[in-house]
Design an enzyme around this catalytic site. Structure first.
Site, PDB file in Angstrom:
ATOM      1  N   THR A 124      10.644 -26.266 -18.348  1.00  0.00           N
ATOM      2  CA  THR A 124      12.035 -26.396 -17.915  1.00  0.00           C
ATOM      3  C   THR A 124      12.428 -25.313 -16.919  1.00  0.00           C
ATOM      4  OG1 THR A 124      14.323 -26.166 -18.694  1.00  0.00           O
ATOM      5  CG2 THR A 124      12.650 -25.091 -20.022  1.00  0.00           C
ATOM      6  N   TYR A 148      16.153 -21.597 -25.978  1.00  0.00           N
ATOM      7  CA  TYR A 148      15.493 -22.819 -25.514  1.00  0.00           C
ATOM      8  C   TYR A 148      14.494 -22.489 -24.402  1.00  0.00           C
ATOM      9  CZ  TYR A 148      14.755 -27.109 -22.901  1.00  0.00           C
ATOM     10  OH  TYR A 148      14.159 -28.144 -22.227  1.00  0.00           O
TER      11      TYR A 148
HETATM   12  N1  UFG Z   1      29.003 -30.003 -16.377  1.00  0.00           N
HETATM   13  C1  UFG Z   1      30.369 -30.231 -16.312  1.00  0.00           C
HETATM   14  N2  UFG Z   1      30.910 -31.048 -17.277  1.00  0.00           N
HETATM   15  C2  UFG Z   1      30.183 -31.627 -18.255  1.00  0.00           C
HETATM   16  C3  UFG Z   1      28.795 -31.392 -18.297  1.00  0.00           C
HETATM   17  C4  UFG Z   1      28.238 -30.575 -17.335  1.00  0.00           C
HETATM   18  O1  UFG Z   1      31.074 -29.715 -15.433  1.00  0.00           O
HETATM   19  O2  UFG Z   1      30.754 -32.336 -19.086  1.00  0.00           O
HETATM   20  C5  UFG Z   1      28.400 -29.185 -15.322  1.00  0.00           C
HETATM   21  C6  UFG Z   1      27.688 -27.950 -15.826  1.00  0.00           C
HETATM   22  O3  UFG Z   1      28.584 -26.870 -15.938  1.00  0.00           O
HETATM   23  C7  UFG Z   1      26.610 -27.766 -14.769  1.00  0.00           C
HETATM   24  C8  UFG Z   1      26.268 -29.205 -14.356  1.00  0.00           C
HETATM   25  O4  UFG Z   1      27.401 -29.973 -14.710  1.00  0.00           O
HETATM   26  O5  UFG Z   1      27.140 -27.112 -13.636  1.00  0.00           O
HETATM   27  C9  UFG Z   1      25.053 -29.766 -15.067  1.00  0.00           C
HETATM   28  O6  UFG Z   1      25.175 -29.563 -16.463  1.00  0.00           O
HETATM   29  P1  UFG Z   1      24.246 -30.302 -17.533  1.00  0.00           P
HETATM   30  O7  UFG Z   1      24.780 -29.975 -18.873  1.00  0.00           O
HETATM   31  O8  UFG Z   1      24.120 -31.735 -17.166  1.00  0.00           O
HETATM   32  O9  UFG Z   1      22.810 -29.659 -17.299  1.00  0.00           O
HETATM   33  P2  UFG Z   1      22.391 -28.118 -17.253  1.00  0.00           P
HETATM   34  O10 UFG Z   1      22.222 -27.763 -15.808  1.00  0.00           O
HETATM   35  O11 UFG Z   1      23.275 -27.271 -18.042  1.00  0.00           O
HETATM   36  O12 UFG Z   1      21.013 -28.162 -18.063  1.00  0.00           O
HETATM   37  C10 UFG Z   1      19.813 -28.503 -17.476  1.00  0.00           C
HETATM   38  C11 UFG Z   1      18.909 -29.163 -18.494  1.00  0.00           C
HETATM   39  C12 UFG Z   1      18.557 -28.202 -19.595  1.00  0.00           C
HETATM   40  C13 UFG Z   1      17.979 -26.952 -19.004  1.00  0.00           C
HETATM   41  C14 UFG Z   1      18.879 -26.385 -17.952  1.00  0.00           C
HETATM   42  C15 UFG Z   1      18.205 -25.263 -17.241  1.00  0.00           C
HETATM   43  O13 UFG Z   1      19.529 -30.286 -19.030  1.00  0.00           O
HETATM   44  O14 UFG Z   1      17.619 -28.784 -20.461  1.00  0.00           O
HETATM   45  O15 UFG Z   1      19.204 -27.364 -16.974  1.00  0.00           O
HETATM   46  O16 UFG Z   1      19.109 -24.526 -16.505  1.00  0.00           O
HETATM   47  F1  UFG Z   1      17.772 -26.018 -19.927  1.00  0.00           F
END
Ligand code: UFG
Length: 336
Positions: A124, A148
């Site tokens: 990841t 994680y």
């Molecule tokens: N976001 C929102 N609203 C939401 C959900 C997400 O604004 O309801 C934003 C987050 O703040 C972020 C972007 O959308 O800026 C993406 O968020 P996600 O939750 O979809 O994904 P992440 O980037 O947090 O997580 C991903 C993978 C993880 C991994 C991580 C590594 O899903 O498994 O990247 O940085 F660990």
């Protein structure tokens, strides 16, 4: 000894889960003999095609994994099984070190003991933590900011050490933001209460949620919202098949490669795409930053582009959203 993909049986751990089930389809679509091991805690039996054997067992069960490897003459493992919820890993780190690190150790030991020659591991972008600059390359410092990411990084390290000591090579694929679904609607992201942006947004577009929260509008990005590198799950699944071919062709080489398209979209751009594709206007709620979110996280993907003949088929945000939305409707139709 493994010599070619045609004579090989591939064991997919976590093959009933989101990414694993897409990998099973990719292997099967390439005519590769595939079996699945999954404990079905978060996976679904229906996600495994009827002609693919499903062994319901835990990868931490050395005897069950060994039996599976020997009975099916497994030559390679695609290892997806594990826990994937970042905030949960902060609250319950030992669960992540058990499921992702300790159980991977058992799986790797079963692989080595029973003569498996190749392992592909779901790693990841969380292994980088908050990178100094983006796009981030594989040799950038690895400083996970949550258990994680650390649990995955520790498994990468085990694989590196094991590959030096035993007749096994591996490929760690560091995923960026995986989204979308199988274009033929055979599987997709099905977890209830998902937190990933595109999944949440297509649920909102179909009226399953009344709004989408935008976590932070003051990031150092062009529009102030977080930027991520969204990759279509079927392109990611294909990368696994190509990585497996590479491991077989050059058994003395192991690989660690980013899996992303190398360009980012902001939260606002993603929500605009969902509005456009679904023909709705999702209710957006502006909220504060979520803990631990980097401003922008995109992949330097020059290594995978150079090493594998990987030509993504769905490198387009609207296509990713279209497939995510189609799967969300399919979930409704099937009444899961
Ligand atoms: N976001 C929102 N609203 C939401 C959900 C997400 O604004 O309801 C934003 C987050 O703040 C972020 C972007 O959308 O800026 C993406 O968020 P996600 O939750 O979809 O994904 P992440 O980037 O947090 O997580 C991903 C993978 C993880 C991994 C991580 C590594 O899903 O498994 O990247 O940085 F660990």
């Amino acid at each position: 000894m493994t010599t070619s993909l045609d004579s090989l049986t591939v064991l997919v751990t976590g093959g009933a889960g989101y990414i694993g089930s897409h990998a099973v389809l990719a292997l099967r679509d390439h005519g590769i003999k595939t079996i699945v091991i999954d404990n079905l805690t978060t996976g679904y039996r229906w996600a495994v095609p009827a002609d693919v054997p499903l062994i319901v067992a835990d990868i931490g069960d050395f005897a069950a994994v060994s039996r599976t490897i020997t009975q099916h003459d497994v030559g390679a493992i695609l290892h997806f099984a594990g826990s994937v919820v970042v905030p949960e890993s902060v609250e319950n780190p030992l669960k992540y070190y058990a499921n992702n690190t300790a159980n991977s150790r058992t799986l790797i030991e079963a692989a080595v003991t029973n003569g498996v020659r190749h392992i592909i591991f779901s790693s990841t972008a969380a292994t980088y933590g908050i990178p100094d600059h983006v796009p981030v390359a594989e040799d950038a410092p690895k400083s996970p900011i949550n258990p994680y990411g650390m649990s995955k990084l520790m498994t990468e390290q085990m694989l590196a050490d094991v590959a030096k000591a035993h007749s096994i090579n591996y490929c760690a694929l560091r995923y960026f933001n995986v989204a979308g679904a199988d274009p033929k609607r055979r599987t997709g992201q099905s977890t209830a209460g998902a937190t990933h942006l595109i999944k949440v947004a297509v649920e909102a577009a179909l009226g399953k949620r009344d709004h989408v929260s935008i976590f932070g509008t003051d990031y150092d990005t062009p529009d102030g919202t977080g930027v991520r590198d969204y990759i279509h799950v079927s392109d990611l699944a294909d990368a696994h098949v190509l990585a497996l071919k590479a491991l077989i062709e050059v058994p003395e080489e192991s690989l660690t490669m980013n899996c992303g398209y190398g360009r980012g979209f902001s939260v606002t751009e993603v929500l605009d795409a969902v509005d456009r594709v679904a023909g709705v206007k999702i209710n957006r709620k502006f909220e504060g930053r979520r803990a631990g979110d980097p401003d922008a996280l995109t992949a330097d993907n020059s290594r995978i582009r150079a090493r594998l003949p990987w030509t993504p088929a769905y490198e387009d945000l609207d296509i990713i959203v279209t497939h995510a939305l189609a799967w969300e409707k399919e979930l409704e139709r099937r009444a899961f």
